[in-house]
Design a protein around this motif. Structure first.
Motif, mmCIF file in Angstrom:
data_model
loop_
_atom_site.group_PDB
_atom_site.id
_atom_site.type_symbol
_atom_site.label_atom_id
_atom_site.label_comp_id
_atom_site.label_asym_id
_atom_site.label_seq_id
_atom_site.Cartn_x
_atom_site.Cartn_y
_atom_site.Cartn_z
ATOM 1 N N GLY A 92 0.813 -1.205 0.000
ATOM 2 C CA GLY A 92 0.000 0.000 0.000
ATOM 3 C C GLY A 92 0.848 1.257 0.000
ATOM 4 O O GLY A 92 0.536 2.245 -0.676
ATOM 5 N N MET A 93 1.962 1.206 0.760
ATOM 6 C CA MET A 93 2.842 2.365 0.834
ATOM 7 C C MET A 93 3.786 2.452 -0.361
ATOM 8 O O MET A 93 4.199 3.551 -0.749
ATOM 9 N N ALA A 94 4.132 1.309 -0.925
ATOM 10 C CA ALA A 94 5.155 1.286 -1.976
ATOM 11 C C ALA A 94 4.797 2.186 -3.149
ATOM 12 O O ALA A 94 5.617 2.999 -3.602
ATOM 13 N N GLY A 95 3.561 2.052 -3.651
ATOM 14 C CA GLY A 95 3.167 2.845 -4.816
ATOM 15 C C GLY A 95 3.214 4.336 -4.544
ATOM 16 O O GLY A 95 3.695 5.116 -5.368
ATOM 17 N N SER A 96 2.729 4.743 -3.351
ATOM 18 C CA SER A 96 2.718 6.164 -3.014
ATOM 19 C C SER A 96 4.125 6.718 -2.877
ATOM 20 O O SER A 96 4.420 7.820 -3.355
ATOM 21 N N LEU A 97 5.007 5.952 -2.241
ATOM 22 C CA LEU A 97 6.370 6.446 -2.033
ATOM 23 C C LEU A 97 7.159 6.492 -3.327
ATOM 24 O O LEU A 97 7.932 7.436 -3.559
ATOM 25 N N VAL A 98 6.963 5.486 -4.175
ATOM 26 C CA VAL A 98 7.638 5.511 -5.476
ATOM 27 C C VAL A 98 7.172 6.718 -6.282
ATOM 28 O O VAL A 98 7.978 7.437 -6.884
ATOM 29 N N SER A 99 5.862 6.974 -6.280
ATOM 30 C CA SER A 99 5.323 8.128 -7.000
ATOM 31 C C SER A 99 5.902 9.431 -6.455
ATOM 32 O O SER A 99 6.199 10.357 -7.207
ATOM 33 N N LEU A 100 6.073 9.497 -5.127
ATOM 34 C CA LEU A 100 6.622 10.697 -4.511
ATOM 35 C C LEU A 100 8.071 10.918 -4.947
ATOM 36 O O LEU A 100 8.456 12.029 -5.326
ATOM 37 N N PHE A 101 8.874 9.861 -4.915
ATOM 38 C CA PHE A 101 10.296 10.007 -5.220
ATOM 39 C C PHE A 101 10.559 10.336 -6.691
ATOM 40 O O PHE A 101 11.568 10.958 -7.012
#
Length: 299
Positions: free
Chosen positions: A49-58
């Protein structure tokens, strides 16, 4: 039909990759012969759940440049670009952050956005239309609004909120599927089976995803009021109100902002229908102007 098949295939691929990855990390499967392992399920959902959001952020700055066609000002080629850099530098200093990269993207609608994985490594970009039609004090107010987003850490916060909601969407969708499967097994039937289980998961994720989207949209609207207040502090209430009024006058123009960065733009136009308001990333411009006037009156 193809879109649905691709969605199902992607969902299945995520489950397979997740299962293999968690097994390699020593995390037990969340479905066991004894029932559902809630701890393992929560870990599973949190990671993906967090992976997609963090990748998008970076990768947000890189994506912004690619999708909007923003040209970063390395060396100013004219007085307008020099003024733009100087203004962003001044506003950033006043807001207590490092000067972001500054860019111009080729859209005729007056708009601007900010993105980046942290407040000292951000990007602020304005549209060519905004530079052509707004007065300098209004442009400065728009830039101050975007600097406000950066200084408030809105990009990081929104990514974390989205990641947490993704976690719970995945978690509760699988709990619902397990409950349905357990209910059907009461009469010694085979339950949902693998494909039936996955179908229930997909439907539940869509339902919970809509609820999560409404929560993210509410938070995004809250951020806009805070960024407007920051813009008013940095550039003056009158200039911020005038800039929003100018944006309101242009809401009939086609919106050329990519969906990925719509939440970080200064405007997405007017919303009139109830469902549009529930899922809108920005409050109506009239309400934003009224909030600024009320704040100025209280001072």
């Amino acid at each position: 039909m193809m879109r649905i098949l691709l969605f199902l295939a992607t969902n299945l691929a995520v489950i397979v990759v997740a299962s293999i990855t968690l097994r390699l990390l020593g995390v037990e499967p969340y479905l066991t012969a004894q029932g559902i392992n809630f701890n393992a399920l929560l870990i599973f959902c949190f990671i993906f759940g967090m992976a997609g959001s963090l990748v998008s952020l970076f990768i947000s700055k890189w994506m912004a440049k690619k999708t909007t066609g923003a040209v970063i000002i390395e060396q100013p080629s004219n007085s307008t670009e020099q003024w733009l850099l100087d203004t962003v530098r001044e506003l950033s200093r006043d807001a207590g952050i490092e000067t972001p990269e500054v860019g111009i993207f080729p859209a005729q609608q007056s708009n601007a956005f900010a993105t980046g994985w942290n407040k000292n490594d951000a990007l602020v970009a304005v549209s060519a239309g905004l530079l052509n039609r707004m007065r300098p004090e209004e442009i400065r107010a728009v830039l101050a609004h975007e600097i406000g987003h950066v200084a408030n850490g809105d990009m990081v916060t929104l990514a974390l909120v989205q990641g947490v909601l993704n976690t719970f969407v995945m978690f509760f969708a699988r709990v619902v599927a397990h409950l349905v499967d357990s209910f059907l097994r009461r009469d010694d039937s085979e339950g949902l089976g693998f494909f039936g289980y996955m179908a229930v998961v997909v439907v539940a994720e869509i339902v919970f995803g809509l609820i999560a989207s409404a929560i993210v949209a509410w938070f995004s609207r809250f951020r806009e009021y805070r960024a407007d207040a920051a813009g008013a502090r940095l550039a003056g209430s009158g200039a911020m109100i005038n800039a929003l009024a100018r944006l309101k006058a242009e809401t009939q123009m086609p919106d050329q902002m990519p969906d990925t960065f719509r939440a970080f733009a200064i405007t997405t136009g007017q919303t009139r229908k109830l469902m549009e308001k529930v899922f809108a990333s920005h409050p109506p411009l009239d309400e934003r102007i009224r909030a600024l006037k009320e704040a100025a009156y209280r001072q």
